[in-house]
Write a protein that holds these residues in place. Structure first.
Motif, PDB file in Angstrom:
ATOM      1  N   PHE A 165      -6.297  -2.194   2.257  1.00  0.00           N
ATOM      2  CA  PHE A 165      -6.038  -1.294   3.386  1.00  0.00           C
ATOM      3  C   PHE A 165      -4.933  -1.776   4.328  1.00  0.00           C
ATOM      4  O   PHE A 165      -4.605  -1.096   5.303  1.00  0.00           O
ATOM      5  N   GLY A 166      -4.377  -2.951   4.061  1.00  0.00           N
ATOM      6  CA  GLY A 166      -3.318  -3.471   4.928  1.00  0.00           C
ATOM      7  C   GLY A 166      -3.881  -4.384   6.006  1.00  0.00           C
ATOM      8  O   GLY A 166      -5.023  -4.225   6.434  1.00  0.00           O
ATOM      9  N   GLY A 167      -3.068  -5.330   6.458  1.00  0.00           N
ATOM     10  CA  GLY A 167      -3.564  -6.348   7.384  1.00  0.00           C
ATOM     11  C   GLY A 167      -2.985  -6.269   8.784  1.00  0.00           C
ATOM     12  O   GLY A 167      -3.189  -7.176   9.595  1.00  0.00           O
ATOM     13  N   ASP A 168      -2.240  -5.207   9.084  1.00  0.00           N
ATOM     14  CA  ASP A 168      -1.574  -5.141  10.396  1.00  0.00           C
ATOM     15  C   ASP A 168      -2.561  -5.111  11.565  1.00  0.00           C
ATOM     16  O   ASP A 168      -2.352  -5.749  12.592  1.00  0.00           O
ATOM     17  N   LYS A 169      -3.661  -4.378  11.365  1.00  0.00           N
ATOM     18  CA  LYS A 169      -4.679  -4.278  12.428  1.00  0.00           C
ATOM     19  C   LYS A 169      -5.268  -5.662  12.710  1.00  0.00           C
ATOM     20  O   LYS A 169      -5.479  -6.046  13.855  1.00  0.00           O
ATOM     21  N   LYS A 170      -5.542  -6.355  11.599  1.00  0.00           N
ATOM     22  CA  LYS A 170      -6.132  -7.687  11.715  1.00  0.00           C
ATOM     23  C   LYS A 170      -5.167  -8.619  12.448  1.00  0.00           C
ATOM     24  O   LYS A 170      -5.572  -9.422  13.299  1.00  0.00           O
ATOM     25  N   LEU A 171      -3.907  -8.495  12.120  1.00  0.00           N
ATOM     26  CA  LEU A 171      -2.899  -9.340  12.770  1.00  0.00           C
ATOM     27  C   LEU A 171      -2.859  -9.080  14.275  1.00  0.00           C
ATOM     28  O   LEU A 171      -2.810 -10.013  15.078  1.00  0.00           O
ATOM     29  N   GLU A 172      -2.938  -7.819  14.641  1.00  0.00           N
ATOM     30  CA  GLU A 172      -2.971  -7.483  16.076  1.00  0.00           C
ATOM     31  C   GLU A 172      -4.147  -8.161  16.751  1.00  0.00           C
ATOM     32  O   GLU A 172      -4.037  -8.746  17.826  1.00  0.00           O
ATOM     33  N   ARG A 173      -5.318  -8.053  16.093  1.00  0.00           N
ATOM     34  CA  ARG A 173      -6.538  -8.607  16.676  1.00  0.00           C
ATOM     35  C   ARG A 173      -6.403 -10.127  16.827  1.00  0.00           C
ATOM     36  O   ARG A 173      -6.792 -10.710  17.843  1.00  0.00           O
ATOM     37  N   ILE A 174      -5.824 -10.764  15.810  1.00  0.00           N
ATOM     38  CA  ILE A 174      -5.686 -12.229  15.836  1.00  0.00           C
ATOM     39  C   ILE A 174      -4.759 -12.666  16.971  1.00  0.00           C
ATOM     40  O   ILE A 174      -5.026 -13.644  17.681  1.00  0.00           O
ATOM     41  N   ILE A 175      -3.669 -11.938  17.128  1.00  0.00           N
ATOM     42  CA  ILE A 175      -2.722 -12.280  18.204  1.00  0.00           C
ATOM     43  C   ILE A 175      -3.429 -12.163  19.560  1.00  0.00           C
ATOM     44  O   ILE A 175      -3.304 -13.053  20.407  1.00  0.00           O
ATOM     45  N   ASP A 176      -4.227 -11.133  19.733  1.00  0.00           N
ATOM     46  CA  ASP A 176      -4.987 -10.991  20.989  1.00  0.00           C
ATOM     47  C   ASP A 176      -5.975 -12.135  21.177  1.00  0.00           C
ATOM     48  O   ASP A 176      -6.114 -12.683  22.266  1.00  0.00           O
ATOM     49  N   GLU A 177      -6.661 -12.480  20.099  1.00  0.00           N
ATOM     50  CA  GLU A 177      -7.632 -13.579  20.177  1.00  0.00           C
ATOM     51  C   GLU A 177      -6.956 -14.886  20.568  1.00  0.00           C
ATOM     52  O   GLU A 177      -7.459 -15.631  21.414  1.00  0.00           O
ATOM     53  N   ILE A 178      -5.820 -15.156  19.928  1.00  0.00           N
ATOM     54  CA  ILE A 178      -5.101 -16.403  20.212  1.00  0.00           C
ATOM     55  C   ILE A 178      -4.669 -16.420  21.673  1.00  0.00           C
ATOM     56  O   ILE A 178      -4.811 -17.441  22.370  1.00  0.00           O
ATOM     57  N   GLU A 179      -4.197 -15.299  22.123  1.00  0.00           N
ATOM     58  CA  GLU A 179      -3.765 -15.180  23.509  1.00  0.00           C
ATOM     59  C   GLU A 179      -4.932 -15.464  24.464  1.00  0.00           C
ATOM     60  O   GLU A 179      -4.774 -16.136  25.484  1.00  0.00           O
ATOM     61  N   GLU A 238       2.636 -14.942   4.089  1.00  0.00           N
ATOM     62  CA  GLU A 238       2.341 -15.478   2.755  1.00  0.00           C
ATOM     63  C   GLU A 238       2.583 -14.361   1.726  1.00  0.00           C
ATOM     64  O   GLU A 238       2.713 -13.188   2.096  1.00  0.00           O
ATOM     65  N   CYS A 239       2.578 -14.720   0.444  1.00  0.00           N
ATOM     66  CA  CYS A 239       2.991 -13.777  -0.615  1.00  0.00           C
ATOM     67  C   CYS A 239       2.474 -12.340  -0.481  1.00  0.00           C
ATOM     68  O   CYS A 239       3.260 -11.387  -0.545  1.00  0.00           O
ATOM     69  N   PRO A 240       1.166 -12.126  -0.303  1.00  0.00           N
ATOM     70  CA  PRO A 240       0.677 -10.735  -0.380  1.00  0.00           C
ATOM     71  C   PRO A 240       1.281  -9.830   0.688  1.00  0.00           C
ATOM     72  O   PRO A 240       1.383  -8.616   0.475  1.00  0.00           O
ATOM     73  N   ILE A 241       1.684 -10.381   1.822  1.00  0.00           N
ATOM     74  CA  ILE A 241       2.181  -9.546   2.921  1.00  0.00           C
ATOM     75  C   ILE A 241       3.387  -8.729   2.461  1.00  0.00           C
ATOM     76  O   ILE A 241       3.471  -7.526   2.700  1.00  0.00           O
ATOM     77  N   GLY A 242       4.294  -9.371   1.790  1.00  0.00           N
ATOM     78  CA  GLY A 242       5.481  -8.683   1.289  1.00  0.00           C
ATOM     79  C   GLY A 242       5.138  -7.709   0.173  1.00  0.00           C
ATOM     80  O   GLY A 242       5.756  -6.656   0.029  1.00  0.00           O
ATOM     81  N   LEU A 243       4.141  -8.068  -0.612  1.00  0.00           N
ATOM     82  CA  LEU A 243       3.795  -7.219  -1.765  1.00  0.00           C
ATOM     83  C   LEU A 243       3.116  -5.934  -1.323  1.00  0.00           C
ATOM     84  O   LEU A 243       3.338  -4.873  -1.911  1.00  0.00           O
ATOM     85  N   ILE A 244       2.281  -5.992  -0.287  1.00  0.00           N
ATOM     86  CA  ILE A 244       1.569  -4.783   0.126  1.00  0.00           C
ATOM     87  C   ILE A 244       2.347  -4.002   1.181  1.00  0.00           C
ATOM     88  O   ILE A 244       1.948  -2.917   1.583  1.00  0.00           O
ATOM     89  N   GLY A 245       3.454  -4.546   1.653  1.00  0.00           N
ATOM     90  CA  GLY A 245       4.319  -3.780   2.545  1.00  0.00           C
ATOM     91  C   GLY A 245       3.836  -3.677   3.973  1.00  0.00           C
ATOM     92  O   GLY A 245       4.108  -2.690   4.659  1.00  0.00           O
ATOM     93  N   ASP A 246       3.130  -4.676   4.471  1.00  0.00           N
ATOM     94  CA  ASP A 246       2.731  -4.682   5.882  1.00  0.00           C
ATOM     95  C   ASP A 246       3.963  -4.731   6.779  1.00  0.00           C
ATOM     96  O   ASP A 246       4.996  -5.283   6.397  1.00  0.00           O
ATOM     97  N   ASP A 247       3.828  -4.168   7.991  1.00  0.00           N
ATOM     98  CA  ASP A 247       4.963  -4.145   8.915  1.00  0.00           C
ATOM     99  C   ASP A 247       4.739  -5.167  10.032  1.00  0.00           C
ATOM    100  O   ASP A 247       4.424  -4.823  11.168  1.00  0.00           O
ATOM    101  N   THR A 248       4.906  -6.435   9.691  1.00  0.00           N
ATOM    102  CA  THR A 248       4.650  -7.501  10.672  1.00  0.00           C
ATOM    103  C   THR A 248       5.675  -7.449  11.808  1.00  0.00           C
ATOM    104  O   THR A 248       5.385  -7.898  12.916  1.00  0.00           O
ATOM    105  N   GLU A 249       6.844  -6.887  11.527  1.00  0.00           N
ATOM    106  CA  GLU A 249       7.870  -6.761  12.581  1.00  0.00           C
ATOM    107  C   GLU A 249       7.376  -5.826  13.684  1.00  0.00           C
ATOM    108  O   GLU A 249       7.499  -6.133  14.875  1.00  0.00           O
ATOM    109  N   ALA A 250       6.822  -4.689  13.276  1.00  0.00           N
ATOM    110  CA  ALA A 250       6.338  -3.719  14.270  1.00  0.00           C
ATOM    111  C   ALA A 250       5.204  -4.319  15.094  1.00  0.00           C
ATOM    112  O   ALA A 250       5.177  -4.180  16.322  1.00  0.00           O
TER     113      ALA A 250
END
Ligand code: ICS
Length: 496
Positions: A132-146, A160-172
């Motif tokens: 389902f993609g990891g962008d939501k999780k990344l948002e949550r992690i950044i908030d947690e770290i903050e 890591e490898c899968p991010i590029g393969l599944i096409g997540d938008d880490t830039e956004a």
């Protein structure tokens, strides 16, 4: 014991290639060679050898290569030592876990408060994140770290490898969260599958500095005429600290040291310096070229391994700043001379004539050669995991005629070369250490300094010399020999 004209080494290469299938032999042949002395004197008058082999191409599937990946080059090498930022290993848990605290880039600070160098942050991807993609999780992690570490000065997202393969938008995600938290958040597209080694990870990490850090904020910083950035000294075992002392003693102000014990602020203000001093050319030349083009900052390579190179480098750096710094430099060199003389007087007789084979990443296989020579030792073979053509050209300034050269050496080749040459010391990494010691040959790790260091600067040279003595003249090595083959010299040194 060493092969002056390289005939033995050429024969060793032939023997190794004979064991391969024809196609593999043809491909690997281009990566192996024997250095040949040329006529033209190189930089600082050194004789240039011809030791160009094919490099920076894909390893052959099925052989054991010692290389790392792009993620290693970015997260482990370039970004990891930026201590006041949190570096998120974005993807499955293994990459972050197995690279956790593996590089000995020292820092000062309070871990978990204002520095995070020895901590591991991972988004711990699961199947559902892949699907389902990891962008939501990344948002949550950044908030947690903050929330948990509010004194962090920024974050990077190390893909890591899968991010590029599944096409997540880490830039956004990074852009959105940077705005929300008013912090620098840098997405780094260093998926491990990119490129052929960690080398592309260095390049991608350099580009991320260019695109996501430079010129993003107003920098309040009063620049001075003697400001320099130290680029590509990662403070392994304290190397950058041992180097900084010398640069300050000759009258320069080190306004950035990246990324060894580095902060984000040092990177941000880098474009205001007068000169970029680059130690590791392989991993950071990209950003130096960029700063030259964009901000007109000159860059200069230098080498702080062993007294000969330290002196030559200090003088070269001083020339850039003129007579006043040059005079101070001569005084500094003179002040350290008694230390150098004492180290050489103590250790050279114990080390003289010993032969060495090296195999390291992208810089040290040439940069450390003269430090060994300052102690009377001889480099008989050297090679890189991920060097490019310009590194092999530079290697010609350091190695002598007949030196065995091996690029991206396979496990099989390295073992056969060591067996054939039987050097007195091998300097390489952890994976090589125990097989070599089991062959009865002393070994030093040349990535981690074998948990010692620093090795840069004058202080580092004293430690380097001691460590080589401990490795080579350890009485344990005599236990490998049959009694009729015992080595009287080593016995005598050990007894002493
Ligand atoms: Fe540069 Mo190991 Fe450096 Fe070099 Fe680089 Fe690596 Fe290490 Fe080795 C490195 S940045 S981690 S000097 S500190 S990726 S020892 S090229 S392989 S020779």
């Amino acid at each position: 014991q060493y092969d002056n004209d390289g005939a033995l080494h050429a024969k060793l290469i032939e023997d190794v290639l004979e064991r391969y299938p024809d196609k593999t032999a043809k491909r690997r042949k281009k990566h192996l060679g024997v250095a040949r002395s040329g006529e033209a004197p190189g930089e600082d008058g050194a004789v240039v050898s011809e030791c160009e082999v094919k490099s920076n191409i894909k390893s052959i599937p099925g052989v054991m290569t010692i290389r790392g990946c792009a993620y290693a080059g970015s997260k482990g090498v370039v970004w990891g030592p930026v201590k006041d930022m949190v570096h998120i290993s974005h993807g499955p848990v293994g990459c972050g876990h197995y690279s956790w605290s593996q590089r000995r880039n020292y820092y000062v600070g309070t871990t978990g408060i204002d520095t995070f160098g020895t901590m591991q942050f991972t988004s711990d991807f699961q199947e559902k994140d892949i699907v389902f993609g990891g962008d939501k999780k990344l948002e949550r992690i950044i908030d947690e770290i903050e929330g948990l570490f509010p004194l962090n000065n920024g974050m990077t997202v190390q893909s890591e490898c899968p991010i590029g393969l599944i096409g997540d938008d880490t830039e956004a995600v990074s852009r959105k969260k940077a705005k929300e938290h008013d912090k620098t958040i840098v997405p780094v597209r260093c998926e491990g599958f990119r490129g052929v080694s960690q080398s592309l990870g260095h390049h991608i990490a350099n580009d991320a500095i260019r695109d996501w850090v430079f010129d993003k904020k107003e920098i309040a910083f009063e620049a001075g005429a003697y400001d320099v950035n130290v680029i590509g000294d990662y403070n392994i075992g304290g190397d950058a600290w041992a180097s900084r002392i010398l640069l300050e003693e000759i009258g320069l102000r080190v306004v950035g040291n990246w990324s060894g014990d580095a902060t984000l602020a040092e990177i941000e203000r880098a474009p205001k310096a007068r000169l970029n001093l680059i130690h590791c050319y392989r991993s950071m030349n990209y950003i130096c070229r960029h700063m030259e083009e964009k901000y007109g900052i000159a860059w200069m390579e230098y080498n702080f391994f062993g007294p000969s190179q330290i002196e030559a480098s200090l003088r070269k750096i001083a020339r850039h700043f003129g007579p006043e710094i040059e005079a101070r430099t001569e005084a500094v060199i003179a002040r350290y001379r008694p230390l150098v003389d004492a180290v050489i007087a103590k250790y050279r007789p114990r080390l003289e004539g010993n032969t060495v084979m090296l195999y390291v990443g992208g810089l040290r296989p040439r940069h450390v050669v003269t430090a060994y020579e300052d102690l009377g030792m001889v480099i008989v073979g050297t090679g890189y995991e991920f060097a490019h053509n310009d590194d092999y050209q530079r290697t010609g300034h350091y190695v002598r005629n007949g030196t065995l050269i091996y690029d991206d050496v396979t496990g099989y080749e390295l073992e056969k070369f060591i067996e054939g040459v039987r050097p007195n010391l091998v300097g390489s990494g952890i994976k090589e250490k125990y097989p070599v010691q089991k062959m009865g040959i002393p070994f030093r790790q040349m990535h981690s300094w074998d948990y010692s260091g620093p090795y840069h600067g004058y202080d580092g040279f004293a430690i380097f010399a001691r460590d080589l003595d401990l490795a080579i003249n350890n009485p344990v090595w005599d236990l490998f020999d049959a009694p009729w083959r015992e080595r009287p010299r080593r016995r005598a040194i050990a007894a002493e």
